[in-house]
Scaffold this active site. Structure first.
Site, PDB file in Angstrom:
ATOM      1  N   CYS A   1      -9.480  12.432   4.100  1.00 13.38           N
ATOM      2  CA  CYS A   1      -8.752  12.637   2.569  1.00 13.38           C
ATOM      3  C   CYS A   1      -8.421  14.170   2.190  1.00 13.38           C
ATOM      4  CB  CYS A   1      -8.876  11.526   1.670  1.00 13.38           C
ATOM      5  SG  CYS A   1      -6.963  12.218   0.669  1.00 13.38           S
TER       6      CYS A   1
ATOM      7  N   GLY B   1      -9.148   4.090  -5.619  1.00 17.36           N
ATOM      8  CA  GLY B   1      -9.461   5.039  -5.225  1.00 17.36           C
ATOM      9  C   GLY B   1      -8.286   6.295  -4.695  1.00 17.36           C
ATOM     10  N   VAL B   2      -7.967   7.610  -5.445  1.00 22.05           N
ATOM     11  CA  VAL B   2      -7.358   8.422  -4.464  1.00 22.05           C
ATOM     12  C   VAL B   2      -7.930   9.585  -4.145  1.00 22.05           C
ATOM     13  CG1 VAL B   2      -5.125  10.073  -5.422  1.00 22.05           C
ATOM     14  CG2 VAL B   2      -5.988   7.327  -6.101  1.00 22.05           C
ATOM     15  N   GLY B   3      -8.166   9.511  -3.080  1.00 21.66           N
ATOM     16  CA  GLY B   3      -9.095  11.175  -2.315  1.00 21.66           C
ATOM     17  C   GLY B   3     -11.045  11.113  -2.474  1.00 21.66           C
TER      18      GLY B   3
ATOM     19  N   ASP C   1       0.815  -1.249   0.296  1.00 18.82           N
ATOM     20  CA  ASP C   1      -0.035  -0.226  -0.104  1.00 18.82           C
ATOM     21  C   ASP C   1       1.216   1.342   0.122  1.00 18.82           C
ATOM     22  OD1 ASP C   1      -2.629   1.294   0.471  1.00 18.82           O
ATOM     23  OD2 ASP C   1      -1.275   2.037   2.406  1.00 18.82           O
ATOM     24  N   THR C   2       0.668   2.269  -0.561  1.00 17.58           N
ATOM     25  CA  THR C   2       0.983   3.226  -1.153  1.00 17.58           C
ATOM     26  C   THR C   2      -0.107   4.134  -1.344  1.00 17.58           C
ATOM     27  OG1 THR C   2       2.581   5.037  -0.828  1.00 17.58           O
ATOM     28  CG2 THR C   2       2.080   3.747  -3.157  1.00 17.58           C
TER      29      THR C   2
END
Length: 485
Positions: free
Chosen positions: A309, A302-304, A252-253
């Site tokens: 977040c 998922g980003v954001g 994970d990152t």
């Protein structure tokens, strides 16, 4: 999945879309099988996020008992995460993990672990709290009693008699267990085996055992996942986690589509660990292809969109979650891989929409942070409302915990670039204070979604779901409003 009208020309969030009912032959929600079929042994499509304020061993065990999967966070020291995995593996499958405190513990100490709510209780003992013999059980204090007792009252003084108990060998099935509890006339009963406490059970948890299949490994133990970052000796940590018994490894990152992730994935996949490898986070088909090529079998998407977040507001980077899941799930299916939709779910409808878009499972963060089983102690605000603290994994608080061993100068440099919310109060829902209560609510809604679509399985739902676009007013129309007379 198909759109009911024209193909959208912009990316969409869950709030932008709705499910269209179709002719259905599925007559009951209980006829629906929610197994994600993603290479894990989960039986419901819910994954607790690898956030420090969300998933600890207590929540992971409770969720696995109802068929889900908890991911222990990568920020935990290796010895702690090893102990957490082994603890989950030691927990009972058919019974609840008993919450045991000594006779001298106070109501205030108990209230930090358990709110005054029905269906829960604390086993009070006079001896060892780790291995409890029936002769040491003073009684079970119902959680509701904590709300009426003085904070400094001793639990030993509140425990009356030995409390009701059942013998594990006498229980033939979950329905029989339910009947035994009703006959005992108690909120919570102790479950004994060869004279020792092995669990507790309430009417509601016995009922749940008739509705859910636990997520277990080949040896019949509850499953648990754990995360690793992409820096440091990833191979050594991955081997250690597998040795401890982890069932799924999550690499994970925040920006999963990068060279560092691909190197880490190659390293881990070449170990031949024999367990599913999830990796992320990504939001594009290109990211899917690269990470699968490097060894991932599950993609975190998922980003954001997460509640904690601030990435999109800080960087403008990200993507509306429904479209991100739709594109990545299609690419993953072509490669025999699977998608976990990570973030952005606030209602059961959002979980159903993520599955409609092609996700195998849906990751839940802050929603689970406000539960009895989440890490951290229960706190009470000035209005008497119970809450737990939550924070983002890129926030200053998370950075301080992750890099606490660095010298002050280097740690301060890391903190300069922190993102996300460092502290937020997540209030427990008085009607649904447990993660199991939330699982009941979510799966009930999702099961109904499947019946409306005429789908009895997750793959069938992927195929049959029909989605329409809606305006903001259309979304608001779907919300229930309080009625005033």
């Amino acid at each position: 999945m198909q759109f009911s009208g024209a193909q959208p020309t912009v990316d969409l969030t869950y709030s932008d879309v709705f499910l269209v009912p179709r002719r259905s032959g599925v007559t009951s929600r209980l006829d629906v099988d929610l197994s994600p079929r993603d290479g894990t042994s989960a039986t419901i499509p819910l994954v607790a996020s690898n956030m420090n304020s969300v998933t600890g061993p207590r929540l992971a065990a409770a969720l696995a008992r109802r068929g889900g999967l908890g991911v222990l966070p990568q920020d935990m020291p290796l010895q702690d995460i090893d102990a957490a995995i082994r603890w989950v593996k030691d927990q009972p499958v058919p019974w609840d993990t008993p919450l045991v405190l000594g006779a001298d513990a106070t109501v205030a100490e108990a209230a930090a672990l358990l709110p005054a709510t029905e269906g829960h209780g604390i086993v009070v003992v006079s001896g060892d709290t780790a291995r409890v013999h029936v002769d040491d059980i003073l009684g079970v204090v119902p959680a509701t009693r904590l709300g009426t007792a003085l904070p400094d009252a001793r639990l030993g003084d509140l425990a009356r008699g030995r409390g009701a108990s059942i013998d594990a060998d006498d229980v033939t099935d979950a329905r029989h267990a339910f009947d035994l509890i009703v006959a005992a006339g108690a909120e919570t009963v102790c479950v004994l085996h060869h004279g020792y406490l092995v669990g507790t059970l309430s009417q509601r948890t016995a009922l749940r055992s008739t509705l859910y299949r636990p997520a277990v490994d080949a040896d019949g133990r509850l499953i648990v996942a754990a995360a690793v970052g992409i820096n440091g000796d990833v191979a050594a940590k991955a081997r250690a986690l597998v040795a401890a018994g982890v069932d799924v490894l999550v690499v994970d990152t925040a920006h999963g589509h990068q060279e560092g992730m691909l190197r880490a994935l190659h390293t881990v996949s070449e170990l031949g660990l024999g367990i599913p490898i999830a990796a992320g986070n990504i939001v594009t088909a290109e990211g899917v292809r690269d990470l699968v090529g490097a060894g991932a079998t599950i993609l975190k998407v998922g980003v954001g969109p997460g509640a904690m977040c601030t990435t999109r507001m800080m960087t403008a980077v990200g993507r509306p979650q429904f479209s991100a899941v739709l594109e990545t799930a299609q690419a993953a299916a072509e490669l025999g891989a699977h998608v976990w939709a990570d973030g952005g779910v606030r209602y059961p409808r959002d979980v159903a929409l993520a599955l409609a878009a092609g996700a195998a499972s849906v990751m839940i963060g802050s929603w689970f942070a406000g539960t009895i089983e989440a890490p951290g102690q229960l706190q009470v605000d000035e209005a008497g409302r119970v809450f737990k603290e939550s924070w983002g994994m890129a926030s200053t608080k998370a950075v301080q915990g992750r890099f606490g061993r660095l010298d002050p100068y280097e740690r301060a440099r890391k903190e300069l670039f922190a993102e996300g919310i460092s502290s937020s109060k997540i209030y427990l829902d008085p009607l649904r204070p447990s993660v199991e209560d939330l699982v009941d609510m979510i799966t009930s809604g999702v099961r109904s979604s499947f019946t409306y679509a005429g789908a009895a399985t997750v793959p069938a739902f992927h195929e049959r779901a029909t989605v329409g676009l809606q305006s903001a007013a259309g979304y608001e129309e779907g919300k229930a409003l309080p009625v005033s007379w």
